[in-house]
Enzyme design. Structure first.
Site, PDB file in Angstrom:
ATOM      1  N   HIS A  61       0.813  -1.216   0.000  1.00 47.29           N
ATOM      2  CA  HIS A  61       0.000   0.000   0.000  1.00 47.29           C
ATOM      3  C   HIS A  61       0.845   1.264   0.000  1.00 47.29           C
ATOM      4  O   HIS A  61       1.992   1.268   0.446  1.00 47.29           O
ATOM      5  CB  HIS A  61      -0.901   0.019   1.237  1.00 47.29           C
ATOM      6  CG  HIS A  61      -1.818  -1.148   1.318  1.00 47.29           C
ATOM      7  ND1 HIS A  61      -2.294  -1.639   2.509  1.00 47.29           N
ATOM      8  CD2 HIS A  61      -2.368  -1.948   0.359  1.00 47.29           C
ATOM      9  CE1 HIS A  61      -3.083  -2.671   2.288  1.00 47.29           C
ATOM     10  NE2 HIS A  61      -3.133  -2.882   0.986  1.00 47.29           N
ATOM     11  N   LYS A  71       5.457   6.253   7.656  1.00 41.91           N
ATOM     12  CA  LYS A  71       4.882   5.384   8.691  1.00 41.91           C
ATOM     13  C   LYS A  71       5.971   4.882   9.633  1.00 41.91           C
ATOM     14  O   LYS A  71       7.104   4.647   9.202  1.00 41.91           O
ATOM     15  CB  LYS A  71       4.201   4.162   8.059  1.00 41.91           C
ATOM     16  CG  LYS A  71       3.030   4.486   7.171  1.00 41.91           C
ATOM     17  CD  LYS A  71       2.472   3.224   6.525  1.00 41.91           C
ATOM     18  CE  LYS A  71       1.299   3.546   5.613  1.00 41.91           C
ATOM     19  NZ  LYS A  71       0.803   2.331   4.941  1.00 41.91           N
ATOM     20  N   TYR A 131       0.696   1.385  13.907  1.00 36.10           N
ATOM     21  CA  TYR A 131       1.606   2.271  13.189  1.00 36.10           C
ATOM     22  C   TYR A 131       1.115   3.699  13.177  1.00 36.10           C
ATOM     23  O   TYR A 131      -0.062   3.980  13.198  1.00 36.10           O
ATOM     24  CB  TYR A 131       1.891   1.765  11.778  1.00 36.10           C
ATOM     25  CG  TYR A 131       0.705   1.578  10.874  1.00 36.10           C
ATOM     26  CD1 TYR A 131       0.374   2.536   9.920  1.00 36.10           C
ATOM     27  CD2 TYR A 131      -0.070   0.427  10.953  1.00 36.10           C
ATOM     28  CE1 TYR A 131      -0.698   2.353   9.076  1.00 36.10           C
ATOM     29  CE2 TYR A 131      -1.142   0.240  10.109  1.00 36.10           C
ATOM     30  CZ  TYR A 131      -1.450   1.209   9.175  1.00 36.10           C
ATOM     31  OH  TYR A 131      -2.532   1.017   8.338  1.00 36.10           O
ATOM     32  N   ASP A 166      -6.252  -5.909  -2.523  1.00 38.50           N
ATOM     33  CA  ASP A 166      -4.890  -6.357  -2.771  1.00 38.50           C
ATOM     34  C   ASP A 166      -4.809  -7.365  -3.914  1.00 38.50           C
ATOM     35  O   ASP A 166      -3.822  -7.391  -4.650  1.00 38.50           O
ATOM     36  CB  ASP A 166      -4.278  -6.929  -1.491  1.00 38.50           C
ATOM     37  CG  ASP A 166      -4.066  -5.845  -0.436  1.00 38.50           C
ATOM     38  OD1 ASP A 166      -4.064  -4.648  -0.778  1.00 38.50           O
ATOM     39  OD2 ASP A 166      -3.910  -6.203   0.748  1.00 38.50           O
TER      40      ASP A 166
END
Length: 183
Positions: A61, A71, A131, A166
């Site tokens: 992603h 991130k 995250y 995905d």
């Protein structure tokens, strides 16, 4: 401790743990310590995911400009193989990847700057991933690249469990990256 990886900008961050008979205490993020190390990030959102099965693969992603995200990824419970892939046009490491095992036990975190894909596969049941992100989720900037199109050596036994998003992602060879390398 901060370790460089083979991809410039992608770092392994391992905060100190202070333990005793009760368990441990750790600062998972300290803005000043990171700034002292030259890593300045303004995190604005925390995300938390739970994957019930081993072999759950999320990714690859990214979030495109103007809402691109860096991130800082860690494992709250369980164990995972976390991956970053460089997708900055003109980068000498374009299409290259790095993978790191993150677990509750090892306390490692992966710092992934803007311009990189992110994905992971779970290595234990009931794995939690936590995250931080430098921008808010923006559905119109959300994107994905096919998980098996970057040459990543995923530690999988059998086929992964994937989302529809995905499964439908574009392969890296057909991907037009919105990121440019600013060497």
């Amino acid at each position: 401790m901060i370790e460089e990886t083979s991809l410039p900008g992608v770092m392994i961050v391992t905060p100190a743990r202070h333990g005793d008979a009760r368990g441990f205490f750790s600062e998972s993020w300290n803005r000043q310590r990171m700034a002292d190390a030259g890593l300045v990030y303004d995190f604005v959102q925390d995300n938390h995911s739970l994957s019930m099965r081993v072999g759950t693969l999320r990714g690859l992603h990214f979030q495109s400009p103007p809402h691109a995200q860096a991130k800082l990824v860690r494992c709250g419970r369980g164990r995972l193989f976390d991956v970053a892939v460089d997708i900055r046009k003109g980068s000498p490491t374009y299409g290259k990847w790095v993978g790191v095992e993150l677990s509750f036990e090892n306390g490692r975190q992966l710092l992934i700057p803007e311009g990189f894909l992110h994905g992971f596969v779970t290595l234990e049941p009931e794995t939690e991933v936590v995250y931080k992100c430098t921008d808010y989720y923006a559905p119109d900037c959300d994107g994905a690249v096919l998980w098996d199109s970057c040459g990543i050596e995923w530690p999988l036994e059998g086929e992964p469990l994937l989302s529809d998003k995905d499964l439908r992602a574009v392969p890296l060879a057909d991907f037009d990256s919105p990121f440019d390398f600013k060497g």
